[in-house]
Design an enzyme around this catalytic site. Structure first.
Site, short mmCIF file in Angstrom:
data_model
loop_
_atom_site.label_atom_id
_atom_site.label_comp_id
_atom_site.label_asym_id
_atom_site.label_seq_id
_atom_site.Cartn_x
_atom_site.Cartn_y
_atom_site.Cartn_z
N PHE A 1 -15.67 47.82 77.50
CA PHE A 1 -14.36 47.33 77.94
C PHE A 1 -13.65 48.42 78.74
O PHE A 1 -13.48 49.55 78.26
CB PHE A 1 -13.49 46.93 76.73
CG PHE A 1 -12.10 46.51 77.12
CD1 PHE A 1 -11.89 45.43 77.97
CD2 PHE A 1 -10.98 47.21 76.65
CE1 PHE A 1 -10.60 45.03 78.35
CE2 PHE A 1 -9.69 46.82 77.01
CZ PHE A 1 -9.51 45.73 77.86
N GLY A 2 -13.23 48.08 79.95
CA GLY A 2 -12.48 49.01 80.81
C GLY A 2 -11.04 48.56 80.92
O GLY A 2 -10.77 47.40 81.25
N TYR A 3 -10.12 49.46 80.64
CA TYR A 3 -8.68 49.13 80.75
C TYR A 3 -7.97 50.11 81.67
O TYR A 3 -6.76 50.02 81.88
CB TYR A 3 -8.03 49.15 79.36
CG TYR A 3 -8.16 50.49 78.65
CD1 TYR A 3 -9.29 50.79 77.90
CD2 TYR A 3 -7.16 51.46 78.76
CE1 TYR A 3 -9.42 52.03 77.27
CE2 TYR A 3 -7.29 52.69 78.13
CZ TYR A 3 -8.42 52.96 77.39
OH TYR A 3 -8.54 54.19 76.78
N GLY A 4 -8.72 51.08 82.21
CA GLY A 4 -8.15 52.07 83.14
C GLY A 4 -8.96 52.03 84.42
O GLY A 4 -9.18 50.95 84.99
N SER A 5 -9.43 53.20 84.86
CA SER A 5 -10.13 53.25 86.16
C SER A 5 -11.43 52.44 86.15
O SER A 5 -11.92 52.04 87.21
CB SER A 5 -10.42 54.70 86.54
OG SER A 5 -11.22 55.31 85.56
N GLU B 1 -16.20 60.54 80.73
CA GLU B 1 -14.96 60.20 80.07
C GLU B 1 -14.64 61.00 78.83
O GLU B 1 -13.72 60.66 78.10
CB GLU B 1 -14.97 58.70 79.67
CG GLU B 1 -15.48 57.75 80.73
CD GLU B 1 -14.52 57.61 81.91
OE1 GLU B 1 -13.49 58.31 81.90
OE2 GLU B 1 -14.83 56.84 82.81
C1 BEZ Z 1 -11.19 52.97 81.34
O1 BEZ Z 1 -11.01 51.93 80.83
O2 BEZ Z 1 -11.20 53.09 82.54
C2 BEZ Z 1 -11.37 54.17 80.50
C3 BEZ Z 1 -10.36 54.56 79.68
C4 BEZ Z 1 -10.53 55.67 78.93
C5 BEZ Z 1 -11.70 56.39 78.98
C6 BEZ Z 1 -12.70 55.95 79.78
C7 BEZ Z 1 -12.53 54.84 80.55
#
Ligand code: BEZ
Length: 255
Positions: free
Chosen positions: A16-20, A107
């Site tokens: 699951f991606g919630y940022g980049s 990450e």
């Molecule tokens: C992401 O969802 O992009 C992410 C957030 C925190 C660490 C790694 C990826």
């Protein structure tokens, strides 16, 4: 099921991606599904020393805070959406080890691994034509928990925006990460906006506009000084030339 993709299998690896990760996918994925998780709040409360900042000047990136813990904190934003929107990626089975190693390198800065049920946004249509919510998918998620060194916690929104505006690291400007996230969320669904992200994006845009205005004024003032200096250097010559002609005319008139 009609044209829907098959339901997820228990042994699949989903991230699951919630940022980049929303707009910078991991390698070797074969499915990408927009949707959400619940029980968390997304905040720019994680210091970034390796992507959007440096060890000397860490930037700020997002993490998820468990909603029950967040409720105990004095956050300047008094509310947060129930759904944290993002994207789930299925990794090709024979590439899972490789991708996990890649993600650990990419990450690791303070994040730990959790698992959470993900809700695909698209509903499944049954052969009878009725709409069923798609089954949830068990996803792996990286979370910067409050006990990690990079966890910053609640910050004044304007100070946070100024911090993001001036930070940069090996992956680029911190503000591009923020605006990238805002744009990526907007594309997921009409309801995938996040007030914390929009508010910070607007604040950073206002700071950037004020800085651009200051820079234009600074350049304008510098050009004024240069023009004045230029005129100053030209004037004695003009005066001398004009002065000598005038003098000559005066002299001729007097005679
Ligand atoms: C992401 O969802 O992009 C992410 C957030 C925190 C660490 C790694 C990826």
């Amino acid at each position: 099921m009609s044209g829907e993709a098959p339901p997820p299998q228990a042994d699949e690896f989903w991230l699951f991606g919630y940022g980049s990760l929303i707009w910078k996918p991991p390698p070797h994925f074969d499915r990408r599904i927009p949707g959400w998780v619940t029980g968390y709040v997304r905040r720019f409360w994680q210091a970034s020393e390796d992507h959007r900042g440096t060890p000397q000047d860490p930037g700020r990136v997002v993490t998820l805070i468990s909603r029950s813990y967040w409720k105990q904190l004095a956050d300047h934003y008094g509310s947060a959406p129930d759904k944290v929107w993002g994207v789930a990626y299925r990794i090709e089975p024979d590439r899972v080890a490789e991708v996990k190693a890649y993600l650990d390198i990419r990450e690791i800065n303070g994040y730990t691994i959790h698992h959470t049920p993900f809700h695909p946004a698209a509903a499944a249509v049954t052969p009878g034509g009725s709409i069923n919510p798609s089954p949830t998918i068990r996803t792996l998620v990286y979370i910067g928990t409050p006990d990690n060194e990079q966890f910053v916690g609640p910050q004044d929104p304007q100070e946070l925006a100024e911090h993001i505006y001036r930070s940069a690291g090996p992956s680029g400007a911190n503000r591009d990460y923020l605006w990238g996230l805002e744009a990526a969320l907007d594309e997921l669904s009409p309801e995938s906006g996040d007030e914390h992200i929009t508010d910070l994006s607007n604040r950073v845009r206002a700071i950037a506009a004020a800085a651009a205005r200051d820079e234009r004024e600074r350049i304008g003032a510098k050009e004024d000084v240069l023009h004045r200096e230029q005129r100053h250097h030209e004037q004695p010559h003009d005066f001398r030339r004009r002065g000598s002609v005038d003098e000559q005319e005066e002299t001729e008139k007097t005679w």
